[in-house]
Design a protein around this motif. Structure first.
Motif, PDB file in Angstrom:
ATOM      1  N   PRO A 185    -227.810-109.800  43.328  1.00 36.38           N
ATOM      2  CA  PRO A 185    -228.112-111.234  43.356  1.00 36.38           C
ATOM      3  C   PRO A 185    -229.590-111.564  43.508  1.00 36.38           C
ATOM      4  CG  PRO A 185    -227.321-110.518  45.489  1.00 36.38           C
ATOM      5  CD  PRO A 185    -227.205-109.326  44.579  1.00 36.38           C
ATOM      6  N   GLY A 186    -230.419-110.554  43.753  1.00 41.35           N
ATOM      7  CA  GLY A 186    -231.819-110.827  44.045  1.00 41.35           C
ATOM      8  C   GLY A 186    -232.757-110.772  42.863  1.00 41.35           C
ATOM      9  N   ILE A 187    -232.236-110.712  41.628  1.00 47.22           N
ATOM     10  CA  ILE A 187    -233.085-110.697  40.439  1.00 47.22           C
ATOM     11  C   ILE A 187    -233.213-112.128  39.932  1.00 47.22           C
ATOM     12  CG2 ILE A 187    -233.457-109.719  38.157  1.00 47.22           C
ATOM     13  CD1 ILE A 187    -233.373-107.657  40.397  1.00 47.22           C
ATOM     14  N   SER A 188    -234.382-112.698  40.084  1.00 45.75           N
ATOM     15  CA  SER A 188    -234.583-114.105  39.746  1.00 45.75           C
ATOM     16  C   SER A 188    -234.327-114.379  38.273  1.00 45.75           C
ATOM     17  CB  SER A 188    -236.012-114.519  40.105  1.00 45.75           C
ATOM     18  OG  SER A 188    -236.251-115.864  39.770  1.00 45.75           O
ATOM     19  N   GLY A 189    -233.462-115.361  38.004  1.00 46.07           N
ATOM     20  CA  GLY A 189    -233.212-115.803  36.644  1.00 46.07           C
ATOM     21  C   GLY A 189    -232.317-114.902  35.826  1.00 46.07           C
ATOM     22  N   LEU A 190    -231.746-113.871  36.440  1.00 47.31           N
ATOM     23  CA  LEU A 190    -230.927-112.928  35.683  1.00 47.31           C
ATOM     24  C   LEU A 190    -229.787-112.419  36.551  1.00 47.31           C
ATOM     25  CD1 LEU A 190    -230.870-111.410  32.904  1.00 47.31           C
ATOM     26  CD2 LEU A 190    -232.019-109.533  34.076  1.00 47.31           C
ATOM     27  N   ALA A 191    -228.569-112.484  36.018  1.00 49.42           N
ATOM     28  CA  ALA A 191    -227.407-111.933  36.721  1.00 49.42           C
ATOM     29  C   ALA A 191    -227.228-110.484  36.301  1.00 49.42           C
ATOM     30  CB  ALA A 191    -226.156-112.746  36.398  1.00 49.42           C
ATOM     31  N   CYS A 192    -227.349-109.566  37.254  1.00 48.15           N
ATOM     32  CA  CYS A 192    -227.242-108.128  36.980  1.00 48.15           C
ATOM     33  C   CYS A 192    -226.145-107.509  37.832  1.00 48.15           C
ATOM     34  CB  CYS A 192    -228.553-107.413  37.304  1.00 48.15           C
ATOM     35  SG  CYS A 192    -229.947-107.844  36.277  1.00 48.15           S
ATOM     36  N   ALA A 193    -225.586-106.419  37.328  1.00 51.22           N
ATOM     37  CA  ALA A 193    -224.581-105.671  38.079  1.00 51.22           C
ATOM     38  C   ALA A 193    -224.714-104.192  37.746  1.00 51.22           C
ATOM     39  CB  ALA A 193    -223.177-106.163  37.753  1.00 51.22           C
ATOM     40  N   LEU A 194    -224.570-103.363  38.755  1.00 49.35           N
ATOM     41  CA  LEU A 194    -224.655-101.913  38.584  1.00 49.35           C
ATOM     42  C   LEU A 194    -223.335-101.301  39.014  1.00 49.35           C
ATOM     43  CD1 LEU A 194    -227.528 -99.539  39.623  1.00 49.35           C
ATOM     44  CD2 LEU A 194    -225.225 -99.141  40.500  1.00 49.35           C
ATOM     45  N   GLY A 195    -222.851-100.326  38.236  1.00 50.85           N
ATOM     46  CA  GLY A 195    -221.568 -99.744  38.600  1.00 50.85           C
ATOM     47  C   GLY A 195    -221.324 -98.393  37.974  1.00 50.85           C
ATOM     48  N   VAL A 196    -220.135 -97.882  38.235  1.00 51.56           N
ATOM     49  CA  VAL A 196    -219.699 -96.619  37.645  1.00 51.56           C
ATOM     50  C   VAL A 196    -218.300 -96.803  37.082  1.00 51.56           C
ATOM     51  CG1 VAL A 196    -221.103 -95.130  39.125  1.00 51.56           C
ATOM     52  CG2 VAL A 196    -218.816 -95.812  39.884  1.00 51.56           C
ATOM     53  N   VAL A 197    -217.979 -96.020  36.069  1.00 53.02           N
ATOM     54  CA  VAL A 197    -216.641 -96.028  35.493  1.00 53.02           C
ATOM     55  C   VAL A 197    -216.175 -94.583  35.392  1.00 53.02           C
ATOM     56  CG1 VAL A 197    -217.563 -96.041  33.133  1.00 53.02           C
ATOM     57  CG2 VAL A 197    -215.219 -96.794  33.563  1.00 53.02           C
ATOM     58  N   LEU A 218    -232.082-100.417  43.183  1.00 57.80           N
ATOM     59  CA  LEU A 218    -232.553-100.879  41.880  1.00 57.80           C
ATOM     60  C   LEU A 218    -233.116-102.293  41.973  1.00 57.80           C
ATOM     61  CD1 LEU A 218    -232.924-100.523  38.874  1.00 57.80           C
ATOM     62  CD2 LEU A 218    -230.545-101.244  38.544  1.00 57.80           C
ATOM     63  N   GLU A 219    -232.466-103.137  42.740  1.00 57.40           N
ATOM     64  CA  GLU A 219    -232.949-104.507  42.904  1.00 57.40           C
ATOM     65  C   GLU A 219    -234.363-104.519  43.479  1.00 57.40           C
ATOM     66  OE1 GLU A 219    -230.214-107.846  44.243  1.00 57.40           O
ATOM     67  OE2 GLU A 219    -231.462-107.567  46.017  1.00 57.40           O
ATOM     68  N   ALA A 220    -234.594-103.681  44.483  1.00 59.77           N
ATOM     69  CA  ALA A 220    -235.929-103.599  45.080  1.00 59.77           C
ATOM     70  C   ALA A 220    -236.951-103.090  44.068  1.00 59.77           C
ATOM     71  CB  ALA A 220    -235.891-102.684  46.304  1.00 59.77           C
ATOM     72  N   LEU A 221    -236.545-102.122  43.249  1.00 57.60           N
ATOM     73  CA  LEU A 221    -237.444-101.563  42.240  1.00 57.60           C
ATOM     74  C   LEU A 221    -237.815-102.604  41.189  1.00 57.60           C
ATOM     75  CD1 LEU A 221    -238.843 -99.033  41.038  1.00 57.60           C
ATOM     76  CD2 LEU A 221    -236.721 -98.584  39.793  1.00 57.60           C
ATOM     77  N   LEU A 222    -236.829-103.360  40.717  1.00 61.87           N
ATOM     78  CA  LEU A 222    -237.086-104.352  39.677  1.00 61.87           C
ATOM     79  C   LEU A 222    -237.898-105.534  40.190  1.00 61.87           C
ATOM     80  CD1 LEU A 222    -233.615-104.432  37.862  1.00 61.87           C
ATOM     81  CD2 LEU A 222    -235.708-103.280  37.132  1.00 61.87           C
ATOM     82  N   ASN A 223    -237.891-105.741  41.490  1.00 62.05           N
ATOM     83  CA  ASN A 223    -238.637-106.862  42.071  1.00 62.05           C
ATOM     84  C   ASN A 223    -240.053-106.490  42.481  1.00 62.05           C
ATOM     85  OD1 ASN A 223    -236.870-109.083  41.900  1.00 62.05           O
ATOM     86  ND2 ASN A 223    -235.656-108.309  43.609  1.00 62.05           N
TER      87      ASN A 223
END
Length: 224
Positions: A185-197, A218-223
């Motif tokens: 939720p911390g990526i401004s202006g973009l809805a992102c999700a990380l997961g595994v299948v 990842l959120e911290a890295l992208l910010n």
């Protein structure tokens, strides 16, 4: 001797080294792009605590550069010019997330992925498959699925609402596969999700915590 005028509202946090006009214009653009329904100049002025005169001038410049569009109903929405600004964004996400996804995939023996919300669909922008497994679920970058299906869609909707949550689903998108996905939720202006299948029936005890940790990393890295 009089004191210099102090900026009001959001302007107080501006660095003295930034351009106030450019900052205001970017604030207007970000606000318009974040709206699903469009905004009026009055709404923008109220939200950013700016005069309508300033907003009209900024909007005029953004419209001229096709970054904002005036609709027939008077509402302002993102213009086609914003596409040129984002055409290299997916490669940036792929490069920035690769190491984290690779580590997650190898640790869990499952395919790791990063997805973003694109309208009412989930778009997979980065996928890393594990190298150490005999069998695993294949996941193609560029794959699209409806947001109402599966854990990926749930996580992206949560990210849109600023919620940090983890979701799990089985057989919703691909029969015989299950997924665990965390919102960013911390990526401004973009809805992102990380997961595994992974394959249904796999012991996934403790995976939700590991996926959450990777999402926060990842959120911290992208910010940065």
């Amino acid at each position: 001797m009089t004191d210099a005028p102090q900026a009001q509202g959001p302007e107080r946090s501006r660095s003295s080294e930034t351009s106030q006009t450019l900052s205001r214009g970017l604030d207007v653009l970000a606000l318009v792009c974040a709206s699903d329904t469009g905004l009026t100049p009055a709404q923008i002025a109220a939200e950013l605590e700016l005069s309508r005169t300033i907003v009209y001038r900024l909007v005029g410049t953004l419209v001229e550069h096709r970054l904002v569009r005036r609709n027939a109903d008077g509402l302002l929405s993102a213009g086609l010019g914003t596409l040129a600004l984002t055409q290299n964004f997916a490669p940036t996400l792929r490069q920035g997330s690769h190491e984290i996804l690779e580590t997650l995939a190898e640790e869990l023996g499952a395919t790791a992925h990063l997805s973003i919300a694109d309208g009412d669909e989930a778009l997979a922008v980065a996928v890393v498959e594990p190298r150490s497994t005999t069998f695993h679920v294949s996941y193609r970058p560029g794959s699209r699925t409806p947001l109402e299906l599966g854990a990926v869609g749930q996580a992206l909707l949560a990210a849109r609402h600023g919620e940090r949550k983890t979701f799990a689903s089985e057989g919703k998108i691909v029969a015989g596969a299950c997924g665990i996905v965390a919102s960013l939720p911390g990526i401004s202006g973009l809805a992102c999700a990380l997961g595994v299948v992974t394959l249904a029936g796999t012991d996934t005890a403790g995976w939700d915590a590991r996926v959450r940790a990777a999402a926060v990393e990842l959120e911290a890295l992208l910010n940065q």
